[in-house]
Design an enzyme around this catalytic site. Structure first.
Site, mmCIF file in Angstrom:
data_model
loop_
_atom_site.group_PDB
_atom_site.id
_atom_site.type_symbol
_atom_site.label_atom_id
_atom_site.label_comp_id
_atom_site.label_asym_id
_atom_site.label_seq_id
_atom_site.Cartn_x
_atom_site.Cartn_y
_atom_site.Cartn_z
ATOM 1 N N THR A 31 0.821 -1.220 0.000
ATOM 2 C CA THR A 31 0.000 0.000 0.000
ATOM 3 C C THR A 31 0.849 1.261 0.000
ATOM 4 O O THR A 31 0.498 2.257 -0.638
ATOM 5 C CB THR A 31 -0.931 -0.009 1.235
ATOM 6 O OG1 THR A 31 -1.871 -1.053 1.065
ATOM 7 C CG2 THR A 31 -1.676 1.305 1.400
ATOM 8 N N ASP A 77 2.186 -6.317 -4.451
ATOM 9 C CA ASP A 77 1.345 -6.437 -3.263
ATOM 10 C C ASP A 77 1.966 -7.559 -2.424
ATOM 11 O O ASP A 77 2.404 -8.571 -2.968
ATOM 12 C CB ASP A 77 -0.073 -6.818 -3.691
ATOM 13 C CG ASP A 77 -1.035 -6.845 -2.512
ATOM 14 O OD1 ASP A 77 -1.890 -5.964 -2.450
ATOM 15 O OD2 ASP A 77 -0.923 -7.758 -1.666
ATOM 16 N N SER A 78 1.996 -7.396 -1.113
ATOM 17 C CA SER A 78 2.767 -8.365 -0.314
ATOM 18 C C SER A 78 2.139 -9.751 -0.287
ATOM 19 O O SER A 78 2.788 -10.708 0.133
ATOM 20 C CB SER A 78 2.981 -7.839 1.103
ATOM 21 O OG SER A 78 1.819 -7.938 1.873
ATOM 22 N N THR A 109 1.534 -4.476 4.191
ATOM 23 C CA THR A 109 1.329 -4.835 5.604
ATOM 24 C C THR A 109 0.865 -6.278 5.780
ATOM 25 O O THR A 109 1.052 -6.856 6.840
ATOM 26 C CB THR A 109 0.287 -3.903 6.259
ATOM 27 O OG1 THR A 109 -0.968 -4.060 5.585
ATOM 28 C CG2 THR A 109 0.734 -2.466 6.231
ATOM 29 N N GLN A 301 -2.557 -21.493 19.076
ATOM 30 C CA GLN A 301 -3.418 -20.515 18.392
ATOM 31 C C GLN A 301 -3.544 -19.232 19.208
ATOM 32 O O GLN A 301 -3.939 -18.193 18.689
ATOM 33 C CB GLN A 301 -4.832 -21.092 18.193
ATOM 34 C CG GLN A 301 -4.895 -22.253 17.258
ATOM 35 C CD GLN A 301 -6.278 -22.915 17.229
ATOM 36 O OE1 GLN A 301 -7.266 -22.328 17.632
ATOM 37 N NE2 GLN A 301 -6.313 -24.140 16.747
ATOM 38 N N CYS A 302 -3.262 -19.328 20.514
ATOM 39 C CA CYS A 302 -3.350 -18.151 21.395
ATOM 40 C C CYS A 302 -2.182 -17.215 21.105
ATOM 41 O O CYS A 302 -1.034 -17.652 21.123
ATOM 42 C CB CYS A 302 -3.176 -18.560 22.856
ATOM 43 S SG CYS A 302 -4.646 -19.028 23.660
HETATM 44 N N1 ASP Z 1 -2.473 -5.827 0.329
HETATM 45 C C1 ASP Z 1 -1.524 -4.832 0.785
HETATM 46 C C2 ASP Z 1 -0.185 -5.529 0.897
HETATM 47 O O1 ASP Z 1 0.059 -6.221 1.836
HETATM 48 C C3 ASP Z 1 -1.932 -4.258 2.065
HETATM 49 C C4 ASP Z 1 -1.010 -3.244 2.665
HETATM 50 O O2 ASP Z 1 0.118 -3.013 2.235
HETATM 51 O O3 ASP Z 1 -1.422 -2.635 3.659
HETATM 52 O O4 ASP Z 1 0.622 -5.379 0.057
#
Ligand code: ASP
Length: 530
Positions: A31, A77-78, A109, A301-302
């Site tokens: 992003t 995009d990640s 992210t 999972q916690c």
């Molecule tokens: N889909 C985006 C990514 O991970 C989301 C972001 O960067 O916030 O590349």
């Protein structure tokens, strides 16, 4: 430059008069580098090249130090970033290591914590900051964004002399005012500006009007003379298995997954402190996977708190199957750790099991080191006064007595028969072990025994000596089980890593029997915040 292959291009900062060394930005997309595809602001976001991002972040031009960029081609995009790109990023850092004060990775992210975790294991003996950051809202889209602050602060953290802060020699995430260790971090918010938390570790730093580094929490610099090296390409043959109520009702789905050709490990996402259903057919699927050499990792999972196998009987079945526990590691770090470790040429499942339980890059709060006395370490005692002694073996691992949280002797395949009085007591298919209990006059079906470290064969046992690890009681064991005996005090007071240690077990109860097939010891060592 080294002969390590890099894919992508380096774009030098061409502003006249900038100081060097500066920071190398590794631009991967996300992003932070995205804007709407069409003039319509609601059209899908697409990732733009570094030049467009830089032009949209004019504040960078006011920094006096060089901000060069290595861009992966094309930036993504990640969701599309994976082991191939992790290797490209690591290679770029390795090849340019001496030329910069630190590295900033601009990243989406969504998978940022995976990349941060993987790099923490790939980059060994890292002595410079590698700071990942990104944004929930791009500066290319809106003046009201978090991209600019995140980026500029990450650049300063990656240039400690400029920011006048301590070097943070680790792979970290800076986001929303928080500096976090990458392999301890989880994304907990899809849209908030404070998207990340590290539930099992305090922050490495906090940023308001000043950058404050919590020095006690940061990793130490590598030992003198040690230079950055890389673990080779991560393996993709590691399968996460999400345990849910009902998974045990159709074990064939799991069996098919665990029989995937080439599979090396499964990260089993368990309930609570490491528990999974105890249905035998379900457990059999794991049993046969482990017998085929597939590593089984138990990770909760916690998000908060540890998984600990081999301390209490609840986890006995998993321990017997051969699971290893990931302490308080995050799911993402466990996955990336196994991918990275299994990527090394010629490494065996047993070697990875050892390293998985060890703190390699600050990813968990305690390490577990297992010492096995091996063949011949069983015992068969009947009647008061009988003893069995293992040969001395070297205690495994890197631990220090002051930081031993627990040392547990595990007597595998143990059985116990109580004295005649026990026949009136209800036989329990379980046992209770208590440390340092005084002898009881009437054992009422208990089998009582004591444990010593390094007692010479034939020597008189002396309960006031430091080598006395304690008296313990067990209920009769009607089926073979693992007995857990806590000998922490004796280990802390008498032993060090690398010492050769034998174990002697004495039976105290008349007309009772106690046997076991093999002895081993697990030392749980608290790691410093690092
Ligand atoms: N889909 C985006 C990514 O991970 C989301 C972001 O960067 O916030 O590349």
């Amino acid at each position: 430059m080294s002969d390590i292959e890099t894919v992508g291009r380096v774009i030098a900062d061409d502003r006249p008069g900038v100081t060097r060394p500066g920071v190398l930005v590794i631009y991967t997309g996300g992003t932070i580098g995205s804007k709407p595809r069409d003039p319509d602001p609601d059209s899908p976001q697409v990732v733009v090249p570094w030049e467009a991002l830089k032009a949209g972040t004019p504040e960078i031009a006011r920094l006096p130090f060089a901000v060069d960029c290595f861009s992966i081609e094309p930036p993504l995009d990640s969701c599309n970033i994976g082991p191939v790109h992790w290797t490209q990023m690591a290679n770029a850092i390795y090849a340019n290591y001496d030329n910069y004060t630190g590295f900033v990775i601009l990243h989406g992210t969504d998978t940022m914590v995976y990349t941060a975790s993987a790099l923490s294991f790939i980059l060994r003996d890292l002595g410079k900051p590698v700071v990942l950051t990104g944004a929930q809202r791009s500066a290319l889209v809106s003046t009201r964004n978090d991209a600019t602050q995140n980026f500029l602060t990450a650049l300063e953290i990656a240039n400690p002399p400029f920011a006048n802060i301590p070097v943070v020699p680790e792979v970290c995430i800076f986001f929303g005012g928080k500096l976090l260790r990458g392999n301890r971090t989880i994304k907990e918010d899809t849209s908030g500006y404070e998207a990340y938390v590290s539930p099992n570790l305090e922050l490495l730093g906090e940023v308001g009007d000043r950058i404050v580094i919590n020095e006690k929490n940061i990793r130490p610099l590598p030992e003198r003379g040690r230079r950055l090296t890389l673990r080779s390409r991560p393996s993709t043959s590691v399968l996460p298995v999400f345990v849910y109520p009902g998974i045990q009702d159709n074990p064939e789905i799991l069996r098919a997954q665990l029989e995937t050709p080439g599979l090396k490990a499964a990260v089993v996402l368990s309930f609570g402190s490491g528990n999974i259903p105890t249905d035998e057919k379900f457990l059999d699927v794991f049993r046969s996977a482990r017998e085929r050499g597939i590593l089984l990792a138990d990770v909760s999972q916690c998000p908060r708190g540890p998984v600990e196998l081999g301390i209490y009987e609840t986890s006995e079945a998993l321990l017997e199957i051969g699971f290893v526990a990931g302490a308080d590691v995050t799911v993402e770090a466990a996955q990336c750790k196994l991918m990275t470790l299994f990527g090394q040429d010629g490494i065996t499942c047993e070697e990875v099991e050892e390293e998985f339980q060890e703190n390699l890059a600050g990813e968990h709060s305690f390490s577990v080191f297992v010492t096995r006395w091996g063949a011949g370490s069983g015992g068969e005692l009947s009647g008061a006064g009988e003893r069995a002694r293992t040969r001395p073996v070297q205690l495994a691992g890197k631990w220090t007595p002051q930081r031993v949280d627990r040392a547990i002797v595990r007597l595998r395949g143990a059985q116990a028969v109580g004295p005649p009085a026990a026949s009136e007591a209800k036989p329990l298919d379980q046992y209770k072990v208590q440390g340092d209990q005084p002898a009881v006059a009437d054992p009422k079906g208990y089998v009582e025994f004591s444990v010593y470290l390094n007692l010479d064969a034939g020597a008189t046992p002396d309960e006031s000596s430091p080598n006395f690890a304690g008296r313990y009681k067990t209920w009769p064991l009607t089926r073979k089980s693992t007995m857990f005996v806590d000998i922490s005090r004796a280990i802390r007071e008498t032993s060090e890593a690398g010492d050769r240690v034998s174990i002697t077990v004495f039976l105290h109860t008349a007309e009772a029997q106690l046997s076991w097939e093999a002895a081993e010891m697990a030392i749980f060592n608290r790691e410093l915040a690092q």
